[in-house]
Write a protein that holds these residues in place. Structure first.
Motif, PDB file in Angstrom:
ATOM      1  N   VAL A 114      -8.476 -26.362 -15.109  1.00 45.70           N
ATOM      2  CA  VAL A 114      -7.656 -26.005 -14.133  1.00 45.70           C
ATOM      3  C   VAL A 114      -7.875 -26.227 -12.502  1.00 45.70           C
ATOM      4  CG1 VAL A 114      -7.546 -23.992 -13.995  1.00 45.70           C
ATOM      5  CG2 VAL A 114      -5.526 -24.993 -13.676  1.00 45.70           C
ATOM      6  N   SER A 115      -8.989 -25.508 -12.860  1.00 48.85           N
ATOM      7  CA  SER A 115      -9.669 -25.875 -11.374  1.00 48.85           C
ATOM      8  C   SER A 115     -10.067 -26.319 -10.695  1.00 48.85           C
ATOM      9  CB  SER A 115     -10.983 -24.769 -11.472  1.00 48.85           C
ATOM     10  OG  SER A 115     -10.858 -23.508 -11.901  1.00 48.85           O
ATOM     11  N   ARG A 116     -10.265 -27.617 -11.544  1.00 50.57           N
ATOM     12  CA  ARG A 116     -11.041 -28.869 -10.732  1.00 50.57           C
ATOM     13  C   ARG A 116      -9.784 -29.298 -10.265  1.00 50.57           C
ATOM     14  NH1 ARG A 116     -15.093 -32.409 -10.633  1.00 50.57           N
ATOM     15  NH2 ARG A 116     -13.941 -34.941 -10.764  1.00 50.57           N
ATOM     16  N   ARG A 117      -8.468 -29.365 -11.097  1.00 52.70           N
ATOM     17  CA  ARG A 117      -7.362 -30.034 -10.499  1.00 52.70           C
ATOM     18  C   ARG A 117      -7.438 -29.284  -9.009  1.00 52.70           C
ATOM     19  NH1 ARG A 117      -1.401 -30.486 -13.611  1.00 52.70           N
ATOM     20  NH2 ARG A 117      -0.783 -32.277 -11.875  1.00 52.70           N
ATOM     21  N   ILE A 118      -6.735 -27.933  -9.206  1.00 58.78           N
ATOM     22  CA  ILE A 118      -6.457 -26.947  -8.207  1.00 58.78           C
ATOM     23  C   ILE A 118      -7.294 -27.732  -6.448  1.00 58.78           C
ATOM     24  CG2 ILE A 118      -6.883 -25.091  -6.874  1.00 58.78           C
ATOM     25  CD1 ILE A 118      -5.820 -23.776  -9.611  1.00 58.78           C
ATOM     26  N   TYR A 119      -9.054 -27.516  -7.277  1.00 60.34           N
ATOM     27  CA  TYR A 119      -9.339 -27.868  -5.735  1.00 60.34           C
ATOM     28  C   TYR A 119      -8.947 -29.501  -5.031  1.00 60.34           C
ATOM     29  CZ  TYR A 119     -13.473 -30.351  -3.583  1.00 60.34           C
ATOM     30  OH  TYR A 119     -14.501 -30.906  -2.840  1.00 60.34           O
ATOM     31  N   GLU A 120      -9.401 -30.703  -6.119  1.00 51.35           N
ATOM     32  CA  GLU A 120      -8.662 -32.117  -5.637  1.00 51.35           C
ATOM     33  C   GLU A 120      -7.099 -31.915  -4.911  1.00 51.35           C
ATOM     34  OE1 GLU A 120      -8.946 -33.699  -9.532  1.00 51.35           O
ATOM     35  OE2 GLU A 120     -10.811 -34.399  -9.686  1.00 51.35           O
ATOM     36  N   LEU A 121      -5.688 -31.132  -5.864  1.00 48.31           N
ATOM     37  CA  LEU A 121      -4.981 -31.251  -4.746  1.00 48.31           C
ATOM     38  C   LEU A 121      -4.486 -30.349  -3.219  1.00 48.31           C
ATOM     39  CD1 LEU A 121      -1.974 -31.828  -4.849  1.00 48.31           C
ATOM     40  CD2 LEU A 121      -1.428 -29.767  -6.358  1.00 48.31           C
ATOM     41  N   SER A 122      -6.064 -29.098  -3.499  1.00 46.44           N
ATOM     42  CA  SER A 122      -6.088 -28.861  -2.036  1.00 46.44           C
ATOM     43  C   SER A 122      -6.602 -30.363  -1.261  1.00 46.44           C
ATOM     44  CB  SER A 122      -6.767 -27.317  -2.443  1.00 46.44           C
ATOM     45  OG  SER A 122      -6.433 -26.554  -3.241  1.00 46.44           O
ATOM     46  N   ASN A 172      -6.187 -17.799 -10.092  1.00 50.49           N
ATOM     47  CA  ASN A 172      -7.262 -18.031 -11.444  1.00 50.49           C
ATOM     48  C   ASN A 172      -8.386 -17.285 -11.281  1.00 50.49           C
ATOM     49  OD1 ASN A 172      -8.236 -20.383 -13.023  1.00 50.49           O
ATOM     50  ND2 ASN A 172      -8.800 -21.272 -11.183  1.00 50.49           N
ATOM     51  N   ALA A 173      -9.282 -17.861 -10.072  1.00 50.43           N
ATOM     52  CA  ALA A 173     -10.657 -17.038  -9.913  1.00 50.43           C
ATOM     53  C   ALA A 173     -10.407 -15.596 -10.487  1.00 50.43           C
ATOM     54  CB  ALA A 173     -11.102 -16.673  -8.384  1.00 50.43           C
ATOM     55  N   THR A 174      -9.179 -14.722 -10.006  1.00 54.41           N
ATOM     56  CA  THR A 174      -8.976 -13.155 -10.545  1.00 54.41           C
ATOM     57  C   THR A 174      -9.071 -13.104 -12.505  1.00 54.41           C
ATOM     58  OG1 THR A 174      -7.919 -12.868  -8.189  1.00 54.41           O
ATOM     59  CG2 THR A 174      -7.881 -11.390 -10.652  1.00 54.41           C
ATOM     60  N   LEU A 175      -8.196 -14.812 -12.690  1.00 53.14           N
ATOM     61  CA  LEU A 175      -7.498 -14.466 -13.868  1.00 53.14           C
ATOM     62  C   LEU A 175      -9.164 -14.889 -14.948  1.00 53.14           C
ATOM     63  CD1 LEU A 175      -4.039 -15.892 -14.139  1.00 53.14           C
ATOM     64  CD2 LEU A 175      -4.738 -13.926 -14.798  1.00 53.14           C
ATOM     65  N   VAL A 176      -9.926 -16.107 -13.740  1.00 48.39           N
ATOM     66  CA  VAL A 176     -11.076 -16.445 -14.469  1.00 48.39           C
ATOM     67  C   VAL A 176     -12.233 -14.758 -14.916  1.00 48.39           C
ATOM     68  CG1 VAL A 176     -13.482 -17.751 -14.408  1.00 48.39           C
ATOM     69  CG2 VAL A 176     -11.580 -18.962 -13.845  1.00 48.39           C
ATOM     70  N   THR A 177     -12.398 -14.289 -13.713  1.00 53.42           N
ATOM     71  CA  THR A 177     -13.107 -12.938 -13.414  1.00 53.42           C
ATOM     72  C   THR A 177     -12.900 -11.663 -14.287  1.00 53.42           C
ATOM     73  OG1 THR A 177     -13.757 -13.671 -11.338  1.00 53.42           O
ATOM     74  CG2 THR A 177     -14.540 -11.191 -12.593  1.00 53.42           C
ATOM     75  N   GLN A 178     -11.601 -11.738 -15.185  1.00 53.46           N
ATOM     76  CA  GLN A 178     -10.805 -11.327 -15.502  1.00 53.46           C
ATOM     77  C   GLN A 178     -11.084 -11.643 -17.624  1.00 53.46           C
ATOM     78  OE1 GLN A 178      -6.495 -10.598 -15.327  1.00 53.46           O
ATOM     79  NE2 GLN A 178      -6.871  -9.143 -13.660  1.00 53.46           N
ATOM     80  N   ALA A 179     -11.558 -12.290 -17.455  1.00 50.98           N
ATOM     81  CA  ALA A 179     -11.670 -13.500 -18.651  1.00 50.98           C
ATOM     82  C   ALA A 179     -13.314 -13.215 -18.544  1.00 50.98           C
ATOM     83  CB  ALA A 179     -11.268 -15.054 -18.826  1.00 50.98           C
ATOM     84  N   GLN A 180     -13.685 -13.413 -18.139  1.00 50.97           N
ATOM     85  CA  GLN A 180     -15.467 -13.519 -18.211  1.00 50.97           C
ATOM     86  C   GLN A 180     -16.075 -12.179 -18.425  1.00 50.97           C
ATOM     87  OE1 GLN A 180     -16.604 -14.461 -14.146  1.00 50.97           O
ATOM     88  NE2 GLN A 180     -16.730 -16.541 -14.767  1.00 50.97           N
ATOM     89  N   ASN A 181     -15.237 -10.708 -17.838  1.00 54.32           N
ATOM     90  CA  ASN A 181     -15.232  -9.896 -17.978  1.00 54.32           C
ATOM     91  C   ASN A 181     -15.136  -8.743 -19.575  1.00 54.32           C
ATOM     92  OD1 ASN A 181     -16.021  -8.951 -15.260  1.00 54.32           O
ATOM     93  ND2 ASN A 181     -14.418  -8.354 -14.713  1.00 54.32           N
ATOM     94  N   GLU A 182     -13.769  -9.649 -19.809  1.00 51.43           N
ATOM     95  CA  GLU A 182     -13.216  -9.143 -21.418  1.00 51.43           C
ATOM     96  C   GLU A 182     -14.086  -9.601 -22.277  1.00 51.43           C
ATOM     97  OE1 GLU A 182     -10.876  -7.913 -22.505  1.00 51.43           O
ATOM     98  OE2 GLU A 182     -10.531  -7.088 -20.766  1.00 51.43           O
ATOM     99  N   GLU A 183     -15.313 -10.669 -21.962  1.00 52.27           N
ATOM    100  CA  GLU A 183     -16.019 -11.658 -22.943  1.00 52.27           C
ATOM    101  C   GLU A 183     -17.449 -10.604 -23.154  1.00 52.27           C
ATOM    102  OE1 GLU A 183     -18.185 -14.325 -25.767  1.00 52.27           O
ATOM    103  OE2 GLU A 183     -15.284 -13.525 -25.451  1.00 52.27           O
ATOM    104  N   MET A 184     -17.494 -10.303 -21.256  1.00 52.91           N
ATOM    105  CA  MET A 184     -18.603  -9.060 -21.682  1.00 52.91           C
ATOM    106  C   MET A 184     -18.405  -8.346 -22.354  1.00 52.91           C
ATOM    107  SD  MET A 184     -21.746 -11.050 -20.391  1.00 52.91           S
ATOM    108  CE  MET A 184     -21.765  -9.114 -19.458  1.00 52.91           C
ATOM    109  N   LYS A 185     -17.018  -7.062 -22.043  1.00 53.72           N
ATOM    110  CA  LYS A 185     -16.901  -5.819 -22.694  1.00 53.72           C
ATOM    111  C   LYS A 185     -16.623  -6.549 -24.413  1.00 53.72           C
ATOM    112  CE  LYS A 185     -13.202  -2.947 -23.034  1.00 53.72           C
ATOM    113  NZ  LYS A 185     -11.707  -2.450 -22.676  1.00 53.72           N
ATOM    114  N   ARG A 186     -16.204  -7.893 -24.924  1.00 51.07           N
ATOM    115  CA  ARG A 186     -16.253  -7.699 -26.018  1.00 51.07           C
ATOM    116  C   ARG A 186     -17.827  -8.184 -26.764  1.00 51.07           C
ATOM    117  NH1 ARG A 186     -16.636 -11.900 -29.615  1.00 51.07           N
ATOM    118  NH2 ARG A 186     -17.087 -13.200 -27.826  1.00 51.07           N
TER     119      ARG A 186
END
Length: 352
Positions: A193-201, A266-280
Motif C-alpha cells: 500500500v505504501s508504494r500505491r500511496i506514493y504513485e497516487l500522490s 500508514n506510517a503510524t500503523l507501520v510503526t505500531q506494527a513494528q513496535n508490536e513485532e519488536m515487543k513480541r
C-alpha cells in the motif's frame, strides 16, 4: 517511412488533421491544406477559420506561423511542448496552453495530454500533443449550436476550456475511488500500500499542476471582458467554466491533503506494527532467557552432588573420611547442603 518525407508539396499546401471556415456560425468551406485555408479565408466580419493540428512537425508549425503571423516565442513553446498551463497575449493573438486529463480504468492511472491554442481575430489554431482532448467532440457541439459558434474565436476558446474542464470529472471520480481503496488497504495492512500511496500522490500532484494554473487563465480572461468588449453571453459561459474549474481545483487540493493524511496514518500503523513485532520478539527472547536460567540453575544444582560424589569415588586410600564411620552420611549431608544452598541463591534471584 514518414509519408510527409515523400510529399514534395509546400508545407502550407499539405493536408491538415481538421480544418473549416465558418461564416456566422455556418461551415462554408473545408480546405484540405493550410495554404488553401489562408487563401479562402475572407476578411469579412463574421468569418473565421478553425484549424486543428495533431503533433505537427516543426516545419508545419512554422508554416502556420508564417500564414497567420504568430509570434515566434509562442511558436517555440508549441514546438517544444511540455509547457505549464498559461495564457499570453501577443498583439491581437492569444496563446493558451492547457493540460487535459483522462482516467484509464484498466491500469488505474491518469493520462495527460497537452493542448496549445492560438486565438486570433478571425482564426483558431489548435495544436495537440496527445490523444486528449478530443476536439472533434467540441467541433461537432459547436456546429450544432450556430448561435454560439457565430460569436467568433473566443467562443471556440471557451468551448475548448469547458470541454477540458468537463473532462476532469471522470478523473476526479477515478482518483476518489482509488483513495477509498487505499484507505481500506491501509487499515487491512496490505504489504504494497505504501508504494500505491506514493504513485497516487505523484498523479495527484501532476493533476494539481494541470488544474491550478487554469484558475489564473480564467481570471485573466475575465479581466479582459471590458477591455476587449467580450460578448455578455460568452462572459456568462466563462464564469460557468470558472466555477467548475474552481470546484475541480478544490477537490484536487483535498485529494492531496487526504493522501498526506493517509501516508501519515500508514506510517503510524507501520510503526505500531513494528513496535508490536519488536515487543513480541523481546518477550520471546525474555522467555527464552528465563528458560535458560532455570535449566542452568538445575544443571548447577545437579552438578554439585556429582562433583562431591566424584571426589569421594576416586581410587585413593589416603582420604580423611574414607575409613570414617560417619563418612557416608557426611557425604550425603554435604551434597544436600550444597544443593539447598544453590537452590536458595537461584530462588532469591528469581532464576527458579
Amino acid at each position: 517511412m514518414d509519408p510527409r518525407a515523400a510529399d514534395e508539396r509546400p508545407l502550407a499546401d499539405r493536408p491538415l488533421i481538421d480544418t473549416a471556415i465558418y461564416r456566422h456560425g455556418v461551415r462554408i468551406a473545408t480546405p484540405e491544406s493550410l495554404g488553401e485555408t489562408y487563401r479562402q479565408l475572407p476578411g469579412a466580419d463574421g468569418t473565421m477559420a478553425w484549424i486543428g493540428l495533431y503533433r505537427p512537425a516543426e516545419e508545419e508549425l512554422l508554416a502556420a506561423a508564417d500564414e497567420f503571423d504568430l509570434h515566434k516565442l509562442a511558436v517555440e513553446d508549441a514546438i517544444v511542448a511540455h509547457q505549464r498551463p498559461k495564457i499570453e497575449r501577443y498583439g491581437d493573438t492569444l496563446f493558451v496552453v492547457l493540460r487535459a486529463a483522462t482516467y484509464l480504468d484498466d491500469v488505474e492511472e491518469v493520462s495527460f495530454g497537452e493542448l496549445h491554442l492560438f486565438v486570433g481575430p478571425n482564426f483558431v489554431l489548435t495544436v495537440r500533443h496527445g490523444q486528449a482532448p478530443d476536439l472533434s467532440v467540441v467541433r461537432r457541439r459547436m456546429e450544432t449550436d450556430q448561435d454560439l459558434l457565430r460569436r467568433g474565436p473566443e467562443a471556440v476558446l471557451y468551448a475548448v476550456l469547458d470541454h477540458v474542464v468537463d473532462g476532469y470529472a471522470p478523473v476526479i471520480a477515478g482518483l476518489q475511488n482509488d483513495i477509498d481503496e487505499i484507505e481500506t488497504e491501509v487499515f487491512d495492512s496490505e504489504p504494497h500500500v505504501s508504494r500505491r500511496i506514493y504513485e497516487l500522490s505523484r498523479e495527484v500532484i501532476e493533476f494539481q499542476r494541470a488544474t491550478r494554473p487554469l484558475l489564473a487563465i480564467l481570471r485573466s480572461l475575465e479581466a479582459g471582458f471590458e477591455k476587449y468588449q467580450i460578448d455578455e453571453e460568452l462572459q456568462r459561459y466563462l464564469r460557468d467554466v470558472a466555477d467548475h474549474a474552481t470546484t475541480v481545483a478544490e477537490r484536487v487540493d483535498g485529494f492531496r491533503q487526504m493522501l498526506d493524511n493517509i501516508l501519515t496514518v500508514n506510517a503510524t500503523l507501520v510503526t505500531q506494527a513494528q513496535n508490536e513485532e519488536m515487543k513480541r520478539m523481546t518477550e520471546a527472547s525474555y522467555a527464552r532467557n528465563e528458560e535458560i536460567k532455570r535449566i542452568s540453575s538445575w544443571a548447577a544444582i545437579l552438578f554439585a552432588p556429582t562433583l562431591i560424589g566424584t571426589v569421594y569415588g576416586m581410587n585413593f586410600d589416603v582420604i580423611p573420611e574414607l575409613h570414617w564411620s560417619l563418612g557416608y552420611p557426611f557425604a550425603l549431608l554435604l551434597m544436600l547442603i550444597v544443593c539447598l544452598s544453590l537452590y536458595t541463591i537461584f530462588k532469591r534471584r528469581n532464576w527458579l
